[in-house]
Write an enzyme that holds these catalytic residues in place. Structure first.
Site, mmCIF file in Angstrom:
data_model
loop_
_atom_site.group_PDB
_atom_site.id
_atom_site.type_symbol
_atom_site.label_atom_id
_atom_site.label_comp_id
_atom_site.label_asym_id
_atom_site.label_seq_id
_atom_site.Cartn_x
_atom_site.Cartn_y
_atom_site.Cartn_z
ATOM 1 N N THR A 215 43.586 -24.734 18.076
ATOM 2 C CA THR A 215 43.851 -26.115 17.690
ATOM 3 C C THR A 215 45.001 -26.682 18.507
ATOM 4 O O THR A 215 45.925 -25.947 18.845
ATOM 5 C CB THR A 215 44.238 -26.107 16.194
ATOM 6 O OG1 THR A 215 43.080 -25.771 15.444
ATOM 7 C CG2 THR A 215 44.787 -27.424 15.720
ATOM 8 N N ARG A 243 32.120 -26.711 6.864
ATOM 9 C CA ARG A 243 33.512 -26.309 6.594
ATOM 10 C C ARG A 243 34.505 -27.208 7.336
ATOM 11 O O ARG A 243 34.354 -27.520 8.509
ATOM 12 C CB ARG A 243 33.698 -24.874 7.053
ATOM 13 C CG ARG A 243 35.095 -24.296 6.804
ATOM 14 C CD ARG A 243 35.960 -24.366 8.040
ATOM 15 N NE ARG A 243 37.245 -23.703 7.860
ATOM 16 C CZ ARG A 243 38.248 -23.796 8.716
ATOM 17 N NH1 ARG A 243 38.128 -24.517 9.805
ATOM 18 N NH2 ARG A 243 39.378 -23.175 8.485
ATOM 19 N N VAL A 244 35.521 -27.661 6.626
ATOM 20 C CA VAL A 244 36.601 -28.440 7.237
ATOM 21 C C VAL A 244 37.905 -27.692 6.968
ATOM 22 O O VAL A 244 38.131 -27.237 5.842
ATOM 23 C CB VAL A 244 36.670 -29.865 6.634
ATOM 24 C CG1 VAL A 244 37.888 -30.620 7.176
ATOM 25 C CG2 VAL A 244 35.389 -30.639 6.942
ATOM 26 N N THR A 265 48.741 -24.933 12.998
ATOM 27 C CA THR A 265 47.611 -24.218 13.591
ATOM 28 C C THR A 265 47.521 -22.861 12.922
ATOM 29 O O THR A 265 48.544 -22.173 12.793
ATOM 30 C CB THR A 265 47.760 -24.021 15.109
ATOM 31 O OG1 THR A 265 46.805 -23.014 15.531
ATOM 32 C CG2 THR A 265 49.158 -23.590 15.530
HETATM 33 N N1 ASP Z 1 43.718 -24.636 11.629
HETATM 34 C C1 ASP Z 1 42.425 -24.687 12.245
HETATM 35 C C2 ASP Z 1 41.387 -24.636 11.167
HETATM 36 O O1 ASP Z 1 41.504 -23.857 10.261
HETATM 37 C C3 ASP Z 1 42.193 -23.569 13.219
HETATM 38 C C4 ASP Z 1 43.211 -23.462 14.329
HETATM 39 O O2 ASP Z 1 44.397 -23.673 14.119
HETATM 40 O O3 ASP Z 1 42.813 -23.146 15.457
HETATM 41 O O4 ASP Z 1 40.416 -25.353 11.266
#
Ligand code: ASP
Length: 357
Positions: A215, A243-244, A265
């Site tokens: 992210t 999924r979110v 993240t």
């Molecule tokens: N936080 C993000 C999610 O769970 C994943 C990520 O940080 O890469 O969708």
């Protein structure tokens, strides 16, 4: 004489003479008035490209490319701040560069869902006005951060999802692309690996196979003291059922107010449960914690204690910032008024600290 020395002397003088003597500006010497003026904010931009950095999976070239992309994102954001533009512009400019760079899990290069699609989430928040915009589950929007910003600025809503969000994107003039634009071979292979592990029973649970946190996010403070935060992601490899994660959820993966801006993240489910981004700002606001204390309390203690992992970037209105993470590394960087980008990838790599404020 430095400002802090003047301030110290002024305080000593006040104590010695009694507050009444120097209690009015009329009686105070000119330098005391100058010392009492709050220092003008020093613009700064802090970014991350995800807390899923694993040394083993990165060639020398991959590392070079990631550093170069982080530096150009920092320069893009800095150009906005140097031109006197709002923190919001710096955040979106930096995130667009990271979304366009294929090595991060956002925009082009996003991870794949269980069904082999790219579904993108993003959010932006303006700390000065408290306005926010977010999108989730979009698959044709070239720069989801641009759409999140359009939701904030051109709609009455805060969050739009899926096809509806893309209808709005068209109306708002946000660039749409063919879904194949987001595909990279590396991400496709990661999905194949995750599917194989899942089929062979190696995966402990649906998302366990998929910790490619990549992210991207940015937080900025502009010359007028305004803060902003933004985050953009493809979510987690092998995700299903629409999924979110935390990234587009205001208060979980993204949050900004007048004192604090955060982009997270990591394993999104844990960030949502902890309302991580807002929790960090709340500790600063109500418990008087510093940026570092608040950030570390949530990222280094609470999230791992609950079973999650990841990182965050946190910026305060005085320009102090923290970049905690509890993984092997986090793509990260910052740039101050001098326009020199500072970036780091791994845990054992020290990120140059800003000169004392
Ligand atoms: N936080 C993000 C999610 O769970 C994943 C990520 O940080 O890469 O969708």
């Amino acid at each position: 004489m430095t400002n802090s020395l003047r301030r110290k002397l002024h305080l000593q003088l006040r104590r010695a003479c009694g507050a009444a003597l120097l209690g009015t500006m009329a009686l105070a010497p000119a330098w005391a008035a100058e010392a009492a003026k709050p220092a003008a904010p020093r613009p700064v931009l802090v970014i991350h490209g995800g807390a899923g950095v694993e040394r083993a999976g990165l060639s020398e070239q991959d590392q070079k490319d990631a550093r170069a992309a982080l530096e150009s994102a920092l320069r893009a954001g800095h150009a906005a701040l140097a031109a006197g533009k709002p923190a919001l512009d710096a955040v979106t400019a930096a995130i667009v560069v990271l979304e366009d760079a294929p090595m991060f899990n956002a925009g082009r290069g996003a991870v794949f869902t269980h069904d082999g699609k790219n579904e993108l989430d993003s959010a932006v928040m303006d700390g000065a006005s408290g306005r926010a915009g977010a999108v989730a589950g979009v698959h044709r929007v070239k720069n989801p951060i641009a759409l999140a910003r359009a939701v904030m600025e051109k709609s009455k809503h805060v969050m739009l999802v899926g096809d509806g969000a893309e209808v709005f994107a068209k109306q708002a003039g946000v660039t749409l692309v063919d879904p194949s634009y987001f595909r990279t071979d590396k991400r496709w292979q990661q999905l194949q690996k995750a599917l194989k592990e899942e089929a062979s029973g190696q995966a402990h649970e649906d998302l366990e196979t998929a910790k490619h946190f990549g992210t991207v996010g940015a937080v900025a403070l502009d010359a007028q003291g305004r803060l902003a935060a933004g985050t953009s992601t493809g979510g987690m490899t092998n995700k299903r059922y629409g999924r979110v994660g935390d990234s587009p959820i205001i208060g979980a993966g993204t949050y900004a107010d007048a004192r604090c801006a955060v982009s997270g993240t990591g394993w999104g489910e844990y960030y949502i449960r902890a309302v991580a981004a807002h929790e960090i700002c709340a500790r600063m606001r109500y418990a008087g914690q510093s940026v570092r204390e608040a950030a570390s309390g949530v990222i280094d203690r609470d999230i791992p204690a609950a079973g999650g992992d990841g990182g965050a970037i946190v910026l305060g209105a005085n320009g102090d910032f923290a970049l905690p993470f509890n993984t092997e590394g986090m793509y990260r960087g910052w740039i101050g008024a001098d326009g020199v980008p500072h970036v780091a990838l791994f845990k054992d790599e020290k990120l140059t600290e800003p000169a004392a404020r």
